[in-house]
Write an enzyme that holds these catalytic residues in place. Structure first.
Site, PDB file in Angstrom:
ATOM      1  N   CYS A   1      46.344  31.173  49.787  1.00 55.09           N
ATOM      2  CA  CYS A   1      45.156  31.631  49.060  1.00 55.09           C
ATOM      3  C   CYS A   1      45.474  32.096  47.640  1.00 55.09           C
ATOM      4  CB  CYS A   1      44.427  32.714  49.849  1.00 55.09           C
ATOM      5  SG  CYS A   1      45.319  34.282  50.030  1.00 55.09           S
TER       6      CYS A   1
ATOM      7  N   HIS B   1      43.248  38.617  51.293  1.00 53.86           N
ATOM      8  CA  HIS B   1      42.761  37.262  51.020  1.00 53.86           C
ATOM      9  C   HIS B   1      42.057  37.250  49.672  1.00 53.86           C
ATOM     10  CE1 HIS B   1      41.789  33.155  52.110  1.00 53.86           C
ATOM     11  NE2 HIS B   1      40.538  33.350  51.749  1.00 53.86           N
TER      12      HIS B   1
ATOM     13  N   HIS C   1      38.535  28.283  48.231  1.00 55.14           N
ATOM     14  CA  HIS C   1      39.701  29.043  48.691  1.00 55.14           C
ATOM     15  C   HIS C   1      40.537  28.214  49.658  1.00 55.14           C
ATOM     16  CE1 HIS C   1      38.086  30.703  52.794  1.00 55.14           C
ATOM     17  NE2 HIS C   1      37.450  29.602  52.482  1.00 55.14           N
TER      18      HIS C   1
END
Length: 369
Positions: A283, A331, A343
């Site tokens: 990520c 994240h 993402h």
């Protein structure tokens, strides 16, 4: 973002998040159905070992399985951030050690030159007999010659004193460089141990998740994907129902457009922990590389991106801004407009478009503030 591009983006979001998942707040919509990109094909390491048949899980336990998988992959994401942080520090410390070594070599060369100069001065004094000035005056038959010689001796003494001072200073500097290098080596070793521990934890969490998924039959995997999508859909709908999308009107900056373009070009590439391109990403690898391509380097990890970059209100975010998720900032995704993000979700998934509110938002940061 132009009207045509906004339409394409909306279409992509609809394909991933199910029809009207990003529609206006309050609109009644049907529950999303699984899409091909939401159900990855089983990989060799998720299939049962030859000669054994995993015990299938009861359908009633699928929701618990989803929650368990979420936790396992979340823990893997936290460990990945720790791994990436240690990796980044290792690279910095290695570069610092190389620079210190270069300074030590250059300093030692200069010290050798000073030693040669001091030796030459000592030899010259020896040739002069090493007599004190009074004795030299008494033995000299020419006062002017003595005066000239005395001035030369005085200048020589000053030069010798300067040499010794410079030599002492340089020796102290070399000791500091050596101490700094030793400290950096200790930090380097500590970070290598942290990397190894984080890597072990990542593999442990992912292996446990794959083992759990291997017990699912094909229809159960499809149902599990539907449950995951349903959860994301409900979270996105709740987020939109707050009316937040009506307040988000900011346009992307020029660097933001470049970052979004980079992220968009990575769609479909696999998530791999610790990866930052070009063939795969995690990520923060995706977001850091996107902004590096736009000329604004950012920290490597989602946690450091949250700590170091400027915070902006959700209502003020614009395409290119980074949305940080979960309370531990484990994240990160890039906001691309129209209530959507790009993402790299987790192992077994690919870089994709999703709803910005499909996960718990911690906050928003702006790399080019």
């Amino acid at each position: 973002m132009g009207t045509g591009k906004r339409g394409l983006l909306a279409a992509a979001v609809t394909a991933v998040c199910a029809a009207t998942v990003l529609a206006a707040p309050g609109t009644a919509v049907a529950a999303p159905t699984p899409t091909p990109t939401s159900t990855p094909a089983p990989t060799p390491h998720t299939r049962a070992t030859r000669g054994t048949t995993p015990t299938p899980l009861p359908d009633k336990d699928l929701e618990k399985v989803r929650e368990k998988l979420d936790k396992l992959y979340h823990d893997a994401a936290v460990a990945t951030d720790a791994y990436n942080a240690a990796e980044e520090q290792t690279e910095k410390q290695s570069a610092q050690i190389v620079e210190l070594a270069r300074k030590i070599v250059a300093g030692q060369k200069k010290l050798d030159e000073l030693k040669d100069q001091a030796g030459a001065a000592a030899r010259a004094q020896y040739r002069n007999g090493g007599l004190p000035p009074t004795a030299q005056f008494l033995l000299s038959g020419d006062p002017q010659q003595f005066a000239d010689g005395a001035g030369t001796v005085l200048n020589g003494e000053r030069a010798a004193k300067k040499l010794l001072t410079e030599r002492t200073r340089l020796q102290e500097q070399l000791r500091r460089y050596a101490d700094d290098a030793s400290a950096q080596w200790e930090k380097l070793e500590a970070n290598r141990k942290q990397k190894a521990a984080a890597k072990k934890k990542i593999k442990k969490q992912i292996t446990a998740a794959e083992k759990l998924e291997s017990r699912l039959e094909k229809k159960q995997r499809e149902r599990l994907a539907a449950l995951e999508q349903q959860s994301a859909y409900e979270a996105q709908t709740a987020w939109l129902d707050t009316g937040v999308l009506k307040e988000i009107k900011s346009k992307a900056s020029a660097p933001g457009k470049k970052a979004v373009a980079f992220a968009t070009a990575q769609l479909g590439k696999p998530y791999v922990w610790g990866a930052e391109g070009p063939g795969s990403f995690d990520c923060s690898g995706l977001t850091s590389q996107a902004w590096a391509s736009a000329g604004h380097p950012v920290p490597r990890t989602s946690q450091e991106q949250w700590k170091q970059l400027k915070h902006v209100a959700v209502k003020d975010m614009r395409p290119g801004d980074l949305i940080i998720y979960f309370g531990d900032a484990s994240h990160v995704a890039m906001y691309v407009g129209d209530g959507a993000i790009i993402h790299a979700p987790r192992p077994g998934r690919w870089v994709t478009v999703a709803g910005a509110g499909s996960m718990p938002i911690l906050g928003v940061v702006r790399p080019d503030a």
